[in-house]
Scaffold this active site. Structure first.
Site: not given
Ligand code: 2PG
Ligand code: MG
Length: 418
Positions: A41, A154, A163, A204, A241, A283, A309, A334, A362, A385
């Protein structure tokens, strides 16, 4: 001076089985390697991930061009540079690429090199990696935001929210935090089995039962917390999330059910579930361009951690915009959203100056690389996380934090959540 002698990249695979890039750097008879993670995502404003879209042999997913760029252009520029000058290394990489989103070299190529350099520098200095970031003493362990139910992009169930996580707020040590999560997850597994629901896991490591409503998932989590003997909202908090980018159509959101509703209606529903389930962190409650929805959320909802995020994508300019707009009170970090270790540290520094919580994260496609565990401690980040207690690429980060806690001994303290 320890100069970079050689850089080699190779294509390896991530936890989803997709190709990704590993870079290895050599200096002084030593070497260190790092693997770049990959999201599902992803935010529009993230740094660019270079894949060989036309290479049919790998369904367009190989990273062989990025590998080649590291082995040629990048290595040519970095050989002879001091391994301990991370700013210089990252600046060379940024300038060599020359684009805002790292389109020419690919942020995956750049980040693998940047992280490998940081690791090798620590190795040569014989210093644990976590001691080489921003914090120089009084190291603190982050609270785990442990993913226990997977939905959205996911998993292949019908859960809207991506999440569902738990955070053991009352834990006095990292190992105690892990024990609490372990017990709750074990109880959740039993509850799922009894209900005839699947205990297989998503990307995850959280369970991915075939249920179709957020509230059903939240009920299961509360039941697991109670059965484990803890108090929801006190000992343990539920955190989400939403990844709302994925649930947006024409200014309306399908967060709470399949039906698309307005921002105001969505906020009302958020209020309801926050009160009912004592949710402490949300989130990406709204889309990456919907700045007004974020500030409305901040105005209406108090005492909840609101985390950006996809909104910020670990980008200083976007974080500054969010700060002025009063969009959130926390930021997810990230490394591959921005592409170098130095830029990531700049964002963390700024976030902490403006009083935002920093949460190291992650990606849903991750690897055995545990860099982010050290980064969380070395930047005094409140939370990490990194998935559930399943799938070794997730557990590896928690295990590294347990090692760090052990090494710090009596000095190991938990970070502050509130
Ligand atoms: C998120 C991440 C990690 P992705 O959205 O926060 O959990 O997902 O790496 O798929 O963006
Ligand atoms: Mg996120």
């Amino acid at each position: 001076m320890s100069k970079i002698l050689k850089i080699r990249a190779r294509q390896v695979y991530d936890s989803r089985g997709n190709p990704t890039i590993e870079a290895e750097i050599y200096s002084k008879n030593l070497s260190a390697s790092a693997i770049c993670p990959s999201g599902a995502s992803t935010g529009t404003y993230e740094a660019f991930e270079k894949r060989d879209n036309n290479n049919k042999k790998y369904l367009g997913k190989s990273v062989l061009r990025a590998v080649n760029l590291v082995n040629t252009k990048i290595s040519k520029k970095l050989i002879g540079i001091s391994i301990h000058d991370q700013t210089r290394i990252d600046t060379i990489l940024i300038n060599l690429d020359g684009t805002r989103q790292k389109i020419s070299l690919g942020a995956n190529a750049i980040l693998a090199v940047s992280m490998a350099a940081k690791k090798l520098s620590a190795k040569i200095k014989k210093t644990p990696l976590y001691k080489t970031f921003l914090v120089k003493s009084n190291y603190k362990l982050p609270y785990p935001l442990m993913n226990i139910i997977n939905g959205g992009a996911h998993a292949n169930n019908e859960l809207r929210v991506q999440e569902f996580m738990i955070r053991p707020d009352k834990a006095k040590s990292f190992s105690e935090a892990m024990r609490i999560c372990f017990i709750i997850i074990s109880n959740l597994r039993d509850i799922l089995k009894k209900k005839g629901l699947s205990t297989s896991v998503g990307d995850e490591g959280g369970f991915a039962p075939m249920i179709n409503s957020n509230e059903k998932a939240l009920d299961l989590i509360v039941a697991a917390i109670n059965k484990a003997g803890f108090k929801n909202g006190k000992d343990v908090s539920i955190c989400l999330d939403v990844a709302a980018n994925e649930l947006l159509k024409k200014n309306k959101y399908s967060i709470h059910s399949k039906k698309y509703i307005s921002v105001d209606q969505s906020i009302k529903k958020y209020e309801k579930i926050i009160n009912k389930y004592k949710i402490k962190s949300i989130e990406d409650p709204f889309g990456e361009n919907d700045w007004s929805a974020w500030s409305k959320m901040m105005k209406s909802i108090k005492n909840v951690q609101i985390v950006g995020d996809d909104l910020y994508v670990t980008n200083l300019e976007r974080l500054k915009k969010g700060f002025l707009n009063i969009s959130s009170n926390s930021i997810l970090i990230k490394l591959n959203q921005i592409g170098t270790v130095s830029e990531t540290l700049e964002v963390i520094k700024f976030a902490q100056i403006i009083g935002y919580k920093t949460i190291i994260s992650h990606r849903s496609g991750d690897s055995e690389d545990t860099f982010i565990a050290d980064l969380a401690v070395g930047t005094n980040s409140n939370q990490i996380k990194t998935g559930s207690l399943a799938r070794s690429e997730r557990v590896a980060k928690y295990n590294q934090l347990l090692r760090i806690e052990e090494e710090l001994g009596k000095k190991a303290k938990m970070n502050k959540i509130h």
